[in-house]
Design a protein around this motif. Sequence first.
Motif, PDB file in Angstrom:
ATOM      1  N   LYS A 373      -6.260 -25.865  -8.753  1.00 35.25           N
ATOM      2  CA  LYS A 373      -5.027 -26.210  -8.357  1.00 35.25           C
ATOM      3  C   LYS A 373      -5.229 -27.492  -7.687  1.00 35.25           C
ATOM      4  N   LEU A 374      -6.276 -27.900  -7.026  1.00 37.38           N
ATOM      5  CA  LEU A 374      -6.284 -29.132  -6.233  1.00 37.38           C
ATOM      6  C   LEU A 374      -7.636 -29.922  -6.948  1.00 37.38           C
ATOM      7  N   CYS A 375      -8.420 -29.128  -7.490  1.00 39.14           N
ATOM      8  CA  CYS A 375      -9.755 -29.797  -8.200  1.00 39.14           C
ATOM      9  C   CYS A 375      -9.676 -29.722  -9.751  1.00 39.14           C
ATOM     10  N   SER A 376      -9.758 -30.846 -10.391  1.00 42.98           N
ATOM     11  CA  SER A 376      -9.613 -30.578 -12.062  1.00 42.98           C
ATOM     12  C   SER A 376     -10.516 -31.574 -12.508  1.00 42.98           C
ATOM     13  N   ASP A 377     -10.778 -31.416 -13.846  1.00 40.39           N
ATOM     14  CA  ASP A 377     -11.518 -32.142 -14.814  1.00 40.39           C
ATOM     15  C   ASP A 377     -13.171 -32.041 -13.982  1.00 40.39           C
ATOM     16  N   GLY A 378     -13.589 -30.985 -13.573  1.00 43.06           N
ATOM     17  CA  GLY A 378     -14.814 -30.882 -13.303  1.00 43.06           C
ATOM     18  C   GLY A 378     -15.235 -31.554 -11.844  1.00 43.06           C
ATOM     19  N   ILE A 379     -14.418 -31.918 -11.162  1.00 43.49           N
ATOM     20  CA  ILE A 379     -14.577 -32.670  -9.992  1.00 43.49           C
ATOM     21  C   ILE A 379     -14.767 -31.839  -8.827  1.00 43.49           C
ATOM     22  N   ILE A 380     -15.972 -32.016  -7.769  1.00 45.93           N
ATOM     23  CA  ILE A 380     -16.235 -30.854  -6.775  1.00 45.93           C
ATOM     24  C   ILE A 380     -15.977 -31.992  -5.616  1.00 45.93           C
ATOM     25  N   VAL A 381     -15.361 -31.227  -4.546  1.00 45.97           N
ATOM     26  CA  VAL A 381     -15.102 -31.952  -3.162  1.00 45.97           C
ATOM     27  C   VAL A 381     -15.630 -31.012  -2.386  1.00 45.97           C
ATOM     28  N   PHE A 382     -16.391 -31.837  -1.337  1.00 49.88           N
ATOM     29  CA  PHE A 382     -17.060 -31.404  -0.147  1.00 49.88           C
ATOM     30  C   PHE A 382     -16.578 -31.779   1.117  1.00 49.88           C
ATOM     31  N   GLU A 383     -16.052 -30.810   2.025  1.00 49.70           N
ATOM     32  CA  GLU A 383     -15.632 -31.343   3.271  1.00 49.70           C
ATOM     33  C   GLU A 383     -16.424 -32.028   4.270  1.00 49.70           C
ATOM     34  N   ARG A 384     -16.025 -32.683   5.159  1.00 50.87           N
ATOM     35  CA  ARG A 384     -16.751 -33.383   6.005  1.00 50.87           C
ATOM     36  C   ARG A 384     -17.753 -32.664   7.045  1.00 50.87           C
ATOM     37  N   GLY A 385     -18.955 -33.184   7.080  1.00 48.46           N
ATOM     38  CA  GLY A 385     -19.534 -32.602   8.301  1.00 48.46           C
ATOM     39  C   GLY A 385     -20.190 -31.245   7.838  1.00 48.46           C
ATOM     40  N   LEU A 386     -20.461 -30.857   6.768  1.00 42.30           N
ATOM     41  CA  LEU A 386     -21.101 -29.757   6.186  1.00 42.30           C
ATOM     42  C   LEU A 386     -22.615 -29.990   6.076  1.00 42.30           C
ATOM     43  N   LYS A 387     -23.431 -28.737   6.136  1.00 43.01           N
ATOM     44  CA  LYS A 387     -24.853 -28.669   5.858  1.00 43.01           C
ATOM     45  C   LYS A 387     -24.910 -27.837   4.377  1.00 43.01           C
ATOM     46  N   ILE A 388     -24.992 -28.277   3.195  1.00 39.63           N
ATOM     47  CA  ILE A 388     -25.210 -27.174   2.074  1.00 39.63           C
ATOM     48  C   ILE A 388     -26.608 -26.948   1.891  1.00 39.63           C
ATOM     49  N   SER A 389     -26.631 -25.803   1.784  1.00 35.64           N
ATOM     50  CA  SER A 389     -27.993 -24.904   1.952  1.00 35.64           C
ATOM     51  C   SER A 389     -28.662 -25.403   0.701  1.00 35.64           C
ATOM     52  N   ASP A 390     -30.355 -25.616   0.995  1.00 33.24           N
ATOM     53  CA  ASP A 390     -31.125 -25.639  -0.098  1.00 33.24           C
ATOM     54  C   ASP A 390     -30.818 -24.842  -1.516  1.00 33.24           C
ATOM     55  N   GLN A 391     -30.915 -25.243  -2.580  1.00 30.88           N
ATOM     56  CA  GLN A 391     -30.796 -24.541  -3.793  1.00 30.88           C
ATOM     57  C   GLN A 391     -29.566 -24.164  -4.283  1.00 30.88           C
ATOM     58  N   ALA A 392     -28.416 -24.298  -3.521  1.00 33.44           N
ATOM     59  CA  ALA A 392     -27.413 -23.847  -3.988  1.00 33.44           C
ATOM     60  C   ALA A 392     -26.767 -24.493  -5.236  1.00 33.44           C
ATOM     61  N   GLN A 393     -26.194 -23.703  -5.973  1.00 33.85           N
ATOM     62  CA  GLN A 393     -25.649 -24.163  -7.198  1.00 33.85           C
ATOM     63  C   GLN A 393     -23.934 -24.007  -7.253  1.00 33.85           C
ATOM     64  N   ILE A 394     -23.354 -25.132  -7.450  1.00 38.73           N
ATOM     65  CA  ILE A 394     -21.991 -25.133  -7.218  1.00 38.73           C
ATOM     66  C   ILE A 394     -21.346 -25.619  -8.623  1.00 38.73           C
ATOM     67  N   PRO A 395     -20.471 -24.891  -9.055  1.00 45.03           N
ATOM     68  CA  PRO A 395     -19.973 -25.379 -10.376  1.00 45.03           C
ATOM     69  C   PRO A 395     -18.595 -26.557 -10.261  1.00 45.03           C
ATOM     70  N   GLY A 396     -18.116 -27.013 -11.337  1.00 49.03           N
ATOM     71  CA  GLY A 396     -16.889 -28.043 -11.177  1.00 49.03           C
ATOM     72  C   GLY A 396     -15.701 -27.340 -10.694  1.00 49.03           C
ATOM     73  N   ASN A 397     -14.708 -28.011 -10.482  1.00 48.34           N
ATOM     74  CA  ASN A 397     -13.271 -27.645  -9.688  1.00 48.34           C
ATOM     75  C   ASN A 397     -13.398 -26.921  -8.673  1.00 48.34           C
ATOM     76  N   CYS A 398     -14.401 -26.980  -7.638  1.00 49.04           N
ATOM     77  CA  CYS A 398     -14.478 -26.504  -6.568  1.00 49.04           C
ATOM     78  C   CYS A 398     -14.235 -27.342  -5.292  1.00 49.04           C
ATOM     79  N   MET A 399     -13.788 -26.900  -4.270  1.00 47.17           N
ATOM     80  CA  MET A 399     -13.588 -27.353  -2.975  1.00 47.17           C
ATOM     81  C   MET A 399     -14.189 -26.855  -1.942  1.00 47.17           C
ATOM     82  N   VAL A 400     -15.611 -27.346  -1.730  1.00 49.55           N
ATOM     83  CA  VAL A 400     -16.158 -26.596  -0.713  1.00 49.55           C
ATOM     84  C   VAL A 400     -16.034 -26.912   0.771  1.00 49.55           C
ATOM     85  N   GLU A 401     -15.513 -25.892   1.413  1.00 51.44           N
ATOM     86  CA  GLU A 401     -15.096 -26.127   2.882  1.00 51.44           C
ATOM     87  C   GLU A 401     -15.491 -24.953   3.753  1.00 51.44           C
TER      88      GLU A 401
END
Length: 419
Positions: A373-401
Amino acid sequence: MARSNVVAMILAGGQGTRLGVLTKDLAKPAVPFGSRYRIIDFTLSNCTNSDIEIVGVLTQYQPLVLNTYIGTGHPWDLDRTNGGTFILPPYQSSSRSDWYLGTANAIYQNIDFIDSYDPRHVLILSGDHIYKMNYAKMLQEHIQQEADATIAVIEVPWAEAHRFGIMNVDKTGQITTFDEKPKNPKSNLASMGVYVFSWDVLRRQLIADDADPESSHDFGKNIIPAMLSENRKLMTHRFRSYWKDVGTIASLWEANMDILDRPEEIDFRDRNWRIYSRNPIKPAHYIAAGARVVNSALTDGCNIYGTVEHSVLSDSVTVEKGAVVRDSILMPGVTVQEGAVLDKCIVANQTIIGKNVQAGAHITKTCIFHNSKLCSDGIIVFERGLKISDQAQIPGNCMVEYREGQEMDDIIEYQFRIR
């Protein structure tokens, strides 16, 4: 020559919900843009370059960062003894206390502020557009044509005209009718949300609008149609340069990429029309031996040890050795650790991308953060102040919060969350 008979009012209080987590704790005009700027820098700089000395900034949603950033207006040469920049949040009056109920109501609540300068004209602006515009030329046209209002318009592709407020005009450029997001547009002249009004006319209109219980108190929905119904003279000012409304994730990403792909249209080196900003004092950016930077925008404090391709990096960003950043926007203080690969990502302030993270449309696994709904065209958005875990796999059109109480340890390590 300064123009003391005009007051500019910048509407900067919108929540910007279509930007998702980027505006969770931040007003949309304060969102970082283009390596060393914030979105509102363009409107403020346009005012300065147009010799407009009296500027009111109307804030409401999450105003702290925006208020602090603007301060006295010094970076934009708007810290004046007579005039300058003024932060105008909603306030309690003797008669009532209200949030701004719409764009027109925001101006109505500040009638006393405008009256105190006794202007002949008022310039209404949005704080969330990317463009360079000489408001003085628009004001001059308004005066010469003896208009009650002048509205800046830009030609948009016919296929997109249904997304905008569309102005239908006669041969002289006078507005005959206005259609708000029409299904079958008769014109492709879209309103830019930039208006010049004769203050005496607008003042009366705002008072009448406030007294109407059925009104949405909005310029596009109410004020402009009401003036047309009264046969007021509304003219258009055609704008033919770069303009982008960055109200969505896709448009924000596109505008940042335009800095790299269309530098002649967004020329930050133009000394005749500078875009000013308030920047932290940092050492010059550093590109290590063996690092690779291709067609990218960097600013002070960046440290690049890996690969950066076609990306926009704000201050204090670190890209570690072996990391790859491609077609992405990294906001202040982001760290991309060793071996991580980011493809078409927007990473908000201070977030840490862990080692060997893979983020991009090439990842096909399902993800709880999928948000088409908010993320399109394969764009990924990460919220401020996060620590994304090692080895994580995140596909397109995701809003990580960050989501309270939800098991996400495979992607986010909670303890690094900035409160």
